[in-house]
Design an enzyme around this catalytic site. Structure first.
Site, PDB file in Angstrom:
ATOM      1  N   GLN A 114      19.601 -37.947  -6.237  1.00 53.10           N
ATOM      2  CA  GLN A 114      19.482 -38.893  -7.335  1.00 53.10           C
ATOM      3  C   GLN A 114      20.028 -38.340  -8.641  1.00 53.10           C
ATOM      4  O   GLN A 114      20.580 -39.076  -9.453  1.00 53.10           O
ATOM      5  CB  GLN A 114      18.012 -39.301  -7.486  1.00 53.10           C
ATOM      6  CG  GLN A 114      17.528 -40.092  -6.268  1.00 53.10           C
ATOM      7  CD  GLN A 114      16.014 -40.194  -6.181  1.00 53.10           C
ATOM      8  OE1 GLN A 114      15.295 -39.633  -6.997  1.00 53.10           O
ATOM      9  NE2 GLN A 114      15.532 -40.902  -5.180  1.00 53.10           N
TER      10      GLN A 114
ATOM     11  N   TRP B  22       6.936 -28.545 -14.930  1.00 55.25           N
ATOM     12  CA  TRP B  22       6.315 -29.525 -14.029  1.00 55.25           C
ATOM     13  C   TRP B  22       4.800 -29.532 -14.143  1.00 55.25           C
ATOM     14  O   TRP B  22       4.143 -28.528 -13.845  1.00 55.25           O
ATOM     15  CB  TRP B  22       6.713 -29.199 -12.583  1.00 55.25           C
ATOM     16  CG  TRP B  22       6.329 -30.218 -11.554  1.00 55.25           C
ATOM     17  CD1 TRP B  22       6.576 -31.563 -11.569  1.00 55.25           C
ATOM     18  CD2 TRP B  22       5.659 -29.954 -10.313  1.00 55.25           C
ATOM     19  NE1 TRP B  22       6.105 -32.144 -10.414  1.00 55.25           N
ATOM     20  CE2 TRP B  22       5.540 -31.184  -9.625  1.00 55.25           C
ATOM     21  CE3 TRP B  22       5.161 -28.791  -9.713  1.00 55.25           C
ATOM     22  CZ2 TRP B  22       4.934 -31.283  -8.379  1.00 55.25           C
ATOM     23  CZ3 TRP B  22       4.557 -28.897  -8.469  1.00 55.25           C
ATOM     24  CH2 TRP B  22       4.444 -30.128  -7.808  1.00 55.25           C
ATOM     25  N   ARG B  23       4.262 -30.632 -14.611  1.00 54.12           N
ATOM     26  CA  ARG B  23       2.839 -30.909 -14.427  1.00 54.12           C
ATOM     27  C   ARG B  23       2.743 -31.628 -13.085  1.00 54.12           C
ATOM     28  O   ARG B  23       3.232 -32.737 -12.928  1.00 54.12           O
ATOM     29  CB  ARG B  23       2.296 -31.759 -15.576  1.00 54.12           C
ATOM     30  CG  ARG B  23       0.821 -32.099 -15.427  1.00 54.12           C
ATOM     31  CD  ARG B  23       0.281 -32.905 -16.611  1.00 54.12           C
ATOM     32  NE  ARG B  23      -1.017 -33.428 -16.242  1.00 54.12           N
ATOM     33  CZ  ARG B  23      -1.224 -34.610 -15.672  1.00 54.12           C
ATOM     34  NH1 ARG B  23      -0.194 -35.414 -15.412  1.00 54.12           N
ATOM     35  NH2 ARG B  23      -2.441 -34.999 -15.348  1.00 54.12           N
ATOM     36  N   ALA B  24       2.092 -30.999 -12.137  1.00 60.24           N
ATOM     37  CA  ALA B  24       2.204 -31.415 -10.731  1.00 60.24           C
ATOM     38  C   ALA B  24       1.653 -32.822 -10.511  1.00 60.24           C
ATOM     39  O   ALA B  24       0.557 -33.148 -10.970  1.00 60.24           O
ATOM     40  CB  ALA B  24       1.478 -30.421  -9.836  1.00 60.24           C
TER      41      ALA B  24
ATOM     42  N   GLU C 246       8.662 -32.892 -16.293  1.00 59.61           N
ATOM     43  CA  GLU C 246       8.045 -34.024 -15.610  1.00 59.61           C
ATOM     44  C   GLU C 246       6.533 -34.087 -15.772  1.00 59.61           C
ATOM     45  O   GLU C 246       5.846 -33.066 -15.740  1.00 59.61           O
ATOM     46  CB  GLU C 246       8.340 -33.954 -14.112  1.00 59.61           C
ATOM     47  CG  GLU C 246       9.819 -34.004 -13.767  1.00 59.61           C
ATOM     48  CD  GLU C 246      10.034 -34.154 -12.278  1.00 59.61           C
ATOM     49  OE1 GLU C 246      10.528 -35.216 -11.866  1.00 59.61           O
ATOM     50  OE2 GLU C 246       9.686 -33.223 -11.532  1.00 59.61           O
ATOM     51  N   HIS C 247       6.036 -35.325 -15.948  1.00 55.95           N
ATOM     52  CA  HIS C 247       4.634 -35.716 -15.739  1.00 55.95           C
ATOM     53  C   HIS C 247       3.656 -35.264 -16.811  1.00 55.95           C
ATOM     54  O   HIS C 247       2.444 -35.250 -16.564  1.00 55.95           O
ATOM     55  CB  HIS C 247       4.123 -35.236 -14.368  1.00 55.95           C
ATOM     56  CG  HIS C 247       4.966 -35.625 -13.219  1.00 55.95           C
ATOM     57  ND1 HIS C 247       5.321 -36.918 -12.959  1.00 55.95           N
ATOM     58  CD2 HIS C 247       5.556 -34.870 -12.245  1.00 55.95           C
ATOM     59  CE1 HIS C 247       6.092 -36.956 -11.873  1.00 55.95           C
ATOM     60  NE2 HIS C 247       6.258 -35.726 -11.440  1.00 55.95           N
TER      61      HIS C 247
ATOM     62  N   GLU D 140      10.428 -37.456 -15.122  1.00 55.43           N
ATOM     63  CA  GLU D 140       9.546 -38.501 -14.623  1.00 55.43           C
ATOM     64  C   GLU D 140       8.328 -38.549 -15.538  1.00 55.43           C
ATOM     65  O   GLU D 140       7.712 -37.513 -15.821  1.00 55.43           O
ATOM     66  CB  GLU D 140       9.088 -38.213 -13.191  1.00 55.43           C
ATOM     67  CG  GLU D 140      10.143 -38.532 -12.162  1.00 55.43           C
ATOM     68  CD  GLU D 140       9.607 -38.396 -10.740  1.00 55.43           C
ATOM     69  OE1 GLU D 140      10.257 -38.928  -9.835  1.00 55.43           O
ATOM     70  OE2 GLU D 140       8.549 -37.775 -10.547  1.00 55.43           O
TER      71      GLU D 140
END
Length: 637
Positions: free
Chosen positions: A228, A465-467, A509-510, A531
Site C-alpha cells: 500500500q 507505533w502505539r500498538a 501510527e495510532h 494510521e
C-alpha cells in the site's frame, strides 16, 4: 510474473478482531528460548568476537544443508513470534553460499536480522533466496487469511542474492519474496537473476502488505503488488510493476515517473536531499571485525557502492562496548561515559536509567533488533546538546508499564544547533532503522515517543507505533480497544522542535492526539505514513478541547513558515466506534513556504476523515473503503 493485483478492498489488520485470542496463545509460549545455541563454530569464524549465543555466524565452508537446517530452526521458532522476546542475528562471512544445483533458500521470521559481513554487497553471494512469506492468521480450508500486514521487525542487508528457485514449485520459483510491512528494511542488497516481489502472491487469501523500505540497493524487476505504501531511496531498479496508494522514490535510478499522479500513485524525487547510510559490521582486509560508518551525502542518486566501496570511517570493535541483555543500564551508561560506542547484541534490555550520549560521533548499533525497554518511567536514550555526528541504528525502544516522558530525547537548542557543524554536511544525529513501540507484548505508557529538540537531525526509516494489537489481555471494547485506549498511553508519537530536521521514511501510527507535531523550520519529509488510532471508545474521546473533531495525523505548527512533505498518507479505521470522524488528515498553516506534494487519506472500513489537508480534499468513509482521496499539491500552484 503474475499480473499486478487490484487495489486491496479490505482494511489492514482487520482479521485481528477474530484471531487475536488465538494469536496470543500462539506466541505466549515463545517468550523463553527454545533453540539451543550452536555448539560447532566454523573454523574460519574461530576468531570471531563473543557476540552472544543469539548471533549465528555462517562460513562458506559449511554445507548448504547445514546452514539451511540452522536457519530453518530459527525461522520455525520466529515465524509466529510477533510478541516474543527472542532476537536473532544471522551473519554470513565473505564468500559464496549455495550452488546452481543446490541453492541456499532460507526464510526470515520476527526479530531476525540477516546480513553479510563483507565491506561490499558483492563480498557475500547467496545462490538461492532469502525470503518472507505471508503469515497465515487463520488457515481454515474455506477462508484462509494469509497476509503480510503484521510481518514486522526483520531485516536483510549487505549481500548479493542470485535468485535461484530450484526445487521450489513454479510460483515460489518466480521471485525472491519479501512480503513485509513496517520495521522490515532492505539495505545494501543486490538482487540478480530474478524478480524481487514485495508481496506473496503464492498463498491463498488476500495477500495484502503495507509499508516498507528499500535503500542503497539494486534489483531488476520489482513487483510492488499489494504494497500500500513504500519508500525506495538511493537505489537502482530495472522496472517497477505497479502501485497501490502511495509509492515514493528518492534518488533512485529507474524510478517510475510521477507525471500521471494520482492515476499512477508515484511520487519521485530525482535526488535525495540528504542521506547517511546505516552503519554495518564487516571484516577488514586483515580479518579484523569492524563497523563501517558511512559518510553523509547531499543531493545523491543511486547506491553508495556503485562506484566502489561506500565512503566512510571504519571503527575497530575495540572502540565499542559490546553490551548483552543481562548487563544493567548503569553498566552500559558508564561505557558511554568512558567514550565507548555501543554494540547491542540481540535481546531485550531493561533500561531503568537513561543511556546518555555526550560525545561527538558516538555510534549505537543494535544487532538482531536489539530492544531497550523503559523501566520505572525512564527515557531509555538521551542525546545531549553538545554531541554532534551521533548515529543510532538498528534499535527498538519499548515503553514500560510506568509513564515515561519520552522514549528517546534528542536534546538541543532549536535554532542554534547549526553553528556547531555546517548544516547539511553531517547530521547532528542520524537515526537509521530506529523503532518505537507503546504496548503489544506488555502494557506500555509514554507521553511522547520521540522528541527532537536539536537542529539538523536526519531520520532515515523510523516506525513510531502505539500498538493496535497485542497480548496484554484487554477485553473491553472491540478487540479490547476500550481497555487499550485507557491503559496503553501514547499521547504523541513524534515532536520536532529543531530546524532543518529531515526524514526519509517516517511511519507514525495510532497515537491518542496528534501523531506528529512539527514545530521547527525547514523540515523536510520524504514519505509519511500514518494510521489514526483504531481504539477511541467514542467521538467524545476523539474531540479536542476546542471542539475540533479529532486530531490530524500530521500537524505543522501554525507559526511555521517553511516546511515540505513529499508523499504522505493518513488512514482511518475506527473499529471501536465506526461513527467517529476526524476533521482532516493533515493540518498545516496556509502560507506559500509550507508545501505538501502528493498527499492522501483513505478509509479502511470504519470511521471517516472529512478533508485531506485543512478544508481541502474529499471526505473518505465506509461507503467507499480502500478508495483514496488525493490532493496533488497544497497549496495548489
Amino acid at each position: 510474473m503474475p499480473a499486478a493485483p487490484p487495489h486491496p478492498r479490505r482494511p489492514r489488520r482487520t482479521p485481528l478482531r477474530a484471531v487475536l485470542t488465538a494469536l496470543a496463545l500462539t506466541v505466549v509460549g515463545l517468550t523463553a528460548p527454545t533453540i539451543a545455541p550452536s555448539t560447532a563454530a566454523p573454523a574460519a569464524a574461530a576468531d570471531a568476537p563473543d557476540l552472544g549465543d543469539r548471533v549465528v555466524v555462517f562460513d562458506p565452508t559449511m554445507s548448504t544443508s547445514e546452514i539451511r537446517q540452522r536457519a530453518d530452526e530459527i525461522w520455525q521458532q520466529q515465524v509466529d513470534a510477533e510478541m516474543s522476546e527472542e532476537r536473532w542475528s544471522l551473519l554470513f562471512m565473505p564468500g559464496t553460499y549455495g550452488t546452481a544445483a543446490e541453492p541456499l533458500q532460507i526464510k526470515v521470521g520476527y526479530y531476525t536480522e540477516v546480513a553479510g559481513l563483507g565491506v561490499d554487497p558483492s563480498d557475500v553471494v547467496i545462490n538461492g533466496k532469502v525470503e518472507v512469506y505471508n503469515r497465515c492468521l487463520t488457515d481454515g480450508p474455506t477462508q484462509p487469511y494469509c497476509v503480510a500486514l503484521n510481518n514486522f521487525w526483520r531485516s536483510l542487508s549487505n549481500l548479493t542474492i542470485d535468485v535461484n528457485g530450484t526445487g521450489q514449485d513454479g510460483c515460489r520459483a518466480s521471485a525472491n519474496f519479501w512480503a513485509t510491512s513496517q520495521a522490515a528494511s532492505l539495505r545494501r542488497v543486490d538482487v540478480r537473476g530474478g524478480n524481487l516481489s514485495l508481496m506473496d502472491y503464492c498463498t491463498e487469501g488476500p495477500q495484502y502488505a503495507s509499508g516498507g523500505y528499500l535503500a542503497d540497493s539494486r534489483a531488476g524487476t520489482v513487483i510492488n503488488g499489494s504494497q500500500q505504501q513504500w519508500l525506495t531511496r538511493n537505489s537502482e531498479v530495472g522496472s517497477w510493476t505497479n502501485g497501490v496508494w502511495n509509492q515514493v522514490f528518492a534518488g533512485t535510478i529507474g524510478a517510475p515517473s510521477e507525471a500521471n499522479f494520482p492515476t499512477e500513485p508515484y511520487t519521485t524525487l530525482d535526488r535525495t536531499p540528504l542521506s547517511r547510510e546505516k552503519p554495518y559490521l564487516h571484516l577488514g582486509d586483515d580479518g579484523d571485525w569492524q563497523v563501517r560508518v558511512p559518510d553523509g551525502r547531499t543531493s545523491s542518486r543511486g547506491t553508495s557502492w556503485a562506484g566502489g566501496t561506500t565512503a566512510g570511517t571504519d571503527l575497530p570493535l575495540s572502540a565499542f562496548h559490546v553490551a548483552t541483555p543481562d548487563q544493567s543500564a548503569r553498566t552500559i551508561a558508564k561505557a558511554l561515559d568512558r567514550g565507548k560506542n555501543l554494540l547491542l547484541t540481540p535481546g531485550v534490555y531493561d533500561v531503568d536509567r537513561s543511556l546518555v550520549i555526550r560525545r561527538d560521533d558516538t555510534v549505537v548499533l543494535g544487532l538482531g533488533h536489539a530492544t531497550l525497554t523503559a523501566v520505572g518511567g525512564a527515557t531509555p536514550v538521551v542525546v545531549r546538546p553538545e554531541a554532534t555526528g551521533v548515529v543510532v541504528a538498528g534499535v527498538t525502544v519499548d515503553a514500560g508499564a510506568r509513564l515515561s516522558p519520552t522514549l528517546m530525547h534528542i536534546q538541543g537548542r532549536p535554532g542554534r544547533s547549526g553553528d556547531r557543524r555546517p548544516a547539511g554536511e553531517v547530521p547532528t544525529t542520524t537515526l537509521n532503522d530506529v523503532y518505537f513501540r507503546v504496548g503489544g507484548p506488555h502494557i506500555g505508557k509514554a507521553d511522547v515517543s520521540l522528541r527532537i529538540d536539536a537542529d539538523d537531525v536526519l531520520i532515515d526509516h523510523a516506525w513510531v507505533w502505539r500498538a493496535d494489537h497485542g497480548i496484554e489481555g484487554f477485553t473491553a471494547g472491540a478487540v479490547g480497544d476500550t481497555d487499550r485506549w485507557n491503559t496503553n498511553i501514547g499521547r504523541v508519537g513524534l515532536i520536532v522542535n529543531g530546524d532543518r530536521v529531515r526524514a526519509t521514511g517516517l511511519f507514525v501510527e495510532h497515537y491518542q492526539e496528534f501523531n506528529t507535531i512539527w514545530n521547527g523550520e525547514d523540515g523536510e519529509v520524504v514519505l509519511y505514513q500514518n494510521e489514526l488510532p483504531y481504539d477511541p471508545p467514542s467521538q467524545a474521546d476523539w474531540t479536542r478541547p476546542d471542539g475540533t473533531l479529532g486530531w490530524a495525523g500530521y500537524k505543522v505548527a501554525d507559526d511555521v513558515r517553511r516546511h515540505q512533505l513529499y508523499g504522505g498518507g493518513v488512514y482511518v479505521f475506527n473499529r471501536n466506534d465506526p461513527s467517529i470522524t476526524t476533521e482532516s488528515g493533515f493540518e498545516v498553516p496556509d502560507r506559500a513556504g509550507v508545501r505538501l506534494h502528493h498527499v492522501m487519506t483513505v478509509n479502511l472500513e470504519a470511521g471517516s476523515i472529512e478533508h485531506v489537508v485543512n478544508d481541502t480534499g474529499a471526505r473518505v468513509d465506509s461507503n467507499a473503503p480502500g478508495i483514496p482521496s488525493y490532493v496533488v499539491d497544497y497549496p495548489a500552484p
